[in-house]
Write a protein that holds these residues in place. Structure first.
Motif, short mmCIF file in Angstrom:
data_model
loop_
_atom_site.label_atom_id
_atom_site.label_comp_id
_atom_site.label_asym_id
_atom_site.label_seq_id
_atom_site.Cartn_x
_atom_site.Cartn_y
_atom_site.Cartn_z
N GLN A 118 0.83 -1.20 0.00
CA GLN A 118 0.00 0.00 0.00
C GLN A 118 0.87 1.26 0.00
O GLN A 118 2.10 1.19 0.17
CB GLN A 118 -0.92 0.00 1.23
CG GLN A 118 -1.94 -1.13 1.20
CD GLN A 118 -2.79 -1.15 2.46
OE1 GLN A 118 -2.31 -1.50 3.54
NE2 GLN A 118 -4.05 -0.77 2.32
N GLU A 157 -8.06 -0.71 -1.22
CA GLU A 157 -8.08 0.41 -0.30
C GLU A 157 -9.42 1.14 -0.34
O GLU A 157 -9.98 1.52 0.70
CB GLU A 157 -6.94 1.38 -0.63
CG GLU A 157 -5.56 0.83 -0.30
CD GLU A 157 -4.44 1.76 -0.73
OE1 GLU A 157 -3.36 1.70 -0.12
OE2 GLU A 157 -4.65 2.54 -1.69
N ILE A 158 -9.94 1.35 -1.55
CA ILE A 158 -11.22 2.03 -1.69
C ILE A 158 -12.34 1.22 -1.03
O ILE A 158 -13.20 1.77 -0.33
CB ILE A 158 -11.54 2.29 -3.18
CG1 ILE A 158 -10.59 3.35 -3.75
CG2 ILE A 158 -12.99 2.74 -3.37
CD1 ILE A 158 -10.68 3.52 -5.24
N ARG A 159 -12.30 -0.08 -1.24
CA ARG A 159 -13.36 -0.92 -0.67
C ARG A 159 -13.24 -1.03 0.84
O ARG A 159 -14.26 -1.15 1.55
CB ARG A 159 -13.34 -2.30 -1.33
CG ARG A 159 -13.71 -2.22 -2.80
CD ARG A 159 -14.03 -3.53 -3.43
NE ARG A 159 -14.42 -3.35 -4.81
CZ ARG A 159 -14.73 -4.32 -5.65
NH1 ARG A 159 -14.68 -5.58 -5.23
NH2 ARG A 159 -15.09 -4.06 -6.89
N LEU A 160 -12.02 -1.00 1.35
CA LEU A 160 -11.85 -0.97 2.81
C LEU A 160 -12.43 0.31 3.39
O LEU A 160 -13.10 0.29 4.43
CB LEU A 160 -10.36 -1.09 3.17
CG LEU A 160 -9.73 -2.48 3.06
CD1 LEU A 160 -8.23 -2.40 3.26
CD2 LEU A 160 -10.35 -3.44 4.08
N GLU A 161 -12.17 1.44 2.71
CA GLU A 161 -12.73 2.71 3.16
C GLU A 161 -14.25 2.68 3.11
O GLU A 161 -14.93 3.18 4.01
CB GLU A 161 -12.18 3.85 2.30
CG GLU A 161 -10.71 4.14 2.53
CD GLU A 161 -10.18 5.23 1.61
OE1 GLU A 161 -10.98 5.75 0.80
OE2 GLU A 161 -8.98 5.56 1.70
N ASN A 162 -14.78 2.09 2.04
CA ASN A 162 -16.24 1.98 1.92
C ASN A 162 -16.83 1.12 3.03
O ASN A 162 -17.91 1.42 3.56
CB ASN A 162 -16.61 1.40 0.55
CG ASN A 162 -16.40 2.38 -0.58
OD1 ASN A 162 -16.31 3.59 -0.35
ND2 ASN A 162 -16.30 1.89 -1.80
N GLU A 163 -16.11 0.04 3.38
CA GLU A 163 -16.58 -0.81 4.47
C GLU A 163 -16.61 -0.05 5.79
O GLU A 163 -17.55 -0.16 6.57
CB GLU A 163 -15.66 -2.03 4.60
CG GLU A 163 -15.90 -3.12 3.56
CD GLU A 163 -17.23 -3.81 3.75
OE1 GLU A 163 -17.49 -4.31 4.85
OE2 GLU A 163 -18.02 -3.84 2.78
N GLU A 164 -15.57 0.75 6.03
CA GLU A 164 -15.52 1.54 7.25
C GLU A 164 -16.65 2.56 7.27
O GLU A 164 -17.30 2.78 8.30
CB GLU A 164 -14.17 2.24 7.36
CG GLU A 164 -13.01 1.28 7.61
CD GLU A 164 -11.67 2.00 7.64
OE1 GLU A 164 -11.66 3.23 7.51
OE2 GLU A 164 -10.64 1.32 7.80
N LEU A 165 -16.87 3.22 6.11
CA LEU A 165 -17.95 4.21 6.03
C LEU A 165 -19.30 3.55 6.23
O LEU A 165 -20.19 4.11 6.89
CB LEU A 165 -17.90 4.93 4.67
CG LEU A 165 -16.72 5.88 4.46
CD1 LEU A 165 -16.71 6.41 3.04
CD2 LEU A 165 -16.77 7.05 5.45
#
Length: 420
Positions: A118, A157-165
């Protein structure tokens, strides 16, 4: 050593494959399979493997399809990269790396590996492409695969951020639902006393001349009691909201515990006598605690109010306020001879579920905030609270607080404190 092959639909630990699931590994839109197929076609390689750190499976792609292997916990490919993102034939550790993966059961003549790193430098896994071909991988093709691997990392990374959101959104939605339910309960509890206040005050305002002294006194008593109970509800609501929002000022001092218990006794003894209950306060005067005096006074008052609420009014009821030294500090006990509780009621006492509490022995109602607030205040003061109860045998609340740190900082009684 040989890697253990399993069918993808037999993978029973998929819940531990967080990154793989984000890429749809077990769905028709399997991006891991698509990524491995694409990289194999670019490099004209027969086989490709993708492994994420700390996941129980590694993913294998070949002309025979997409398969899964059990990951070995002892496997460590990252040690051979030496900080680089590509490990090919020109890498100083290539020979050692090739021998290592051969021992793992990855037979090959040529191999190329990419570290999925990353932007912050954290490695999340590796990709390997290998087969028995003799010609080396083409450098320009390696650059394409490297860029594609970086794109895969960006997607993760984008999908991890989406999961957190998404998780934050769900938490906020649950919180909003709780707040809505909370306000519904408060509105319900406030509406009933205000009906009485408005009704009887209207009688006094419009029919004063038709009332005798006894009727006027009864109305005055009702208005006074209702105003006090409504004020206590609002005060509990404010304190609860401030404590939940982290805005309550915690100011611990050394003080004599009897100062707080005596205030509670003087405030609530009148209510106890009206309910024909004997309120007994026997706190030794020498006991000193290190805590916030306002919070602890509120805790004791809530516990005693609750005890009075659920104690029989036939003249046999008693509520005791006691205290003694213990190993952990100073133990405050509030016990009653009242209705007691079931185990189910005990289990839910300190849970902020905002349910309307049970009616007391004189029909008292509340919003169920008192004990939640007590638990919050006790925690803030680094104490402990527990309850012992049996249906029909009364209830005992025990609060343990830190003992005073020394004898020179004790708060002396003051007129202002007595009026709070």
């Amino acid at each position: 050593m040989k890697l253990q092959l399993i069918e993808v639909d037999q993978a029973d630990q998929l819940s531990a494959c967080k990154l793989s699931l984000l890429l749809g590994v077990f769905t028709p839109k399997n991006q891991i399979d698509g990524f491995l197929k694409f990289t194999r076609s670019i490099l004209n390689a027969d086989c490709a493997v993708l492994a994420f750190h700390h996941e129980p499976y590694i993913w294998y792609s070949s002309s025979n399809g997409f398969k899964a292997f059990h990951a070995k916990k002892s496997v460590d490919l990252l040690q051979y990269f030496d900080g680089q993102t590509t490990l090919g034939a020109q890498h100083q550790n290539y020979a050692k790396f090739s021998a290592y993966i051969t021992q793992l059961g990855v037979k090959h003549y040529r191999v190329i590996a990419f570290d999925l790193k990353q932007e912050d430098g954290h490695s999340i896994g590796q990709v390997l492409l290998f087969d028995d071909a003799i010609e080396p991988f083409l450098e320009d093709k390696l650059e394409v695969v490297h860029e594609f691997a970086n794109s895969l990392i960006r997607i993760i990374e984008i999908r991890l951020e989406n999961e957190e959101l998404k998780e934050l959104y769900e938490q906020q939605s649950a919180l909003n639902f709780s707040k809505t339910k909370f306000f519904q309960i408060i509105a319900h509890d406030l509406r009933a006393p205000f009906h009485g206040l408005l009704g009887f005050s209207e009688v006094l305002a419009q029919e004063r001349e038709t009332l005798d002294e006894s009727s006027i006194q009864n109305i005055a008593d009702y208005l006074n009691d209702t105003a006090h109970s409504t004020y206590n509800l609002l005060e509990s609501l404010l304190n609860w909201a401030m404590a939940e929002g982290g805005r309550f000022v915690y100011h611990p001092i050394n003080f004599e515990l009897k100062q707080a218990t005596r205030i509670v006794y003087e405030v609530l003894n009148t209510l106890a006598m009206k309910k024909n209950i004997q309120l007994i306060e026997t706190t030794p005067s020498h006991l000193k605690v290190y805590a916030d005096i306002n919070m602890i006074t509120s805790v004791i008052q809530n516990l005693v109010s609750n005890a009075l609420k659920f104690t029989n009014v036939d003249g046999s009821g008693c509520v005791y306020i006691e205290a003694a030294e213990c190993v952990e500090g100073i133990e405050i006990t509030v016990r009653d001879t009242g209705l007691g509780m079931t185990q189910q009621q005990i289990d839910g006492l300190f849970q902020p579920n905002l349910q309307v509490s049970l009616k007391g022995t004189s029909g008292e109602k509340g919003a169920g905030l008192g004990l939640v607030l007590c638990k919050r205040f006790v925690d803030l003061n680094k104490g402990q609270i527990e309850v012992i109860s049996k249906e029909g045998d009364g209830t005992t609340f025990k609060v343990i607080l830190p003992a005073a740190m020394n004898a020179h900082q004790s708060l002396m009684p003051s007129k202002k404190m007595m009026n709070n």
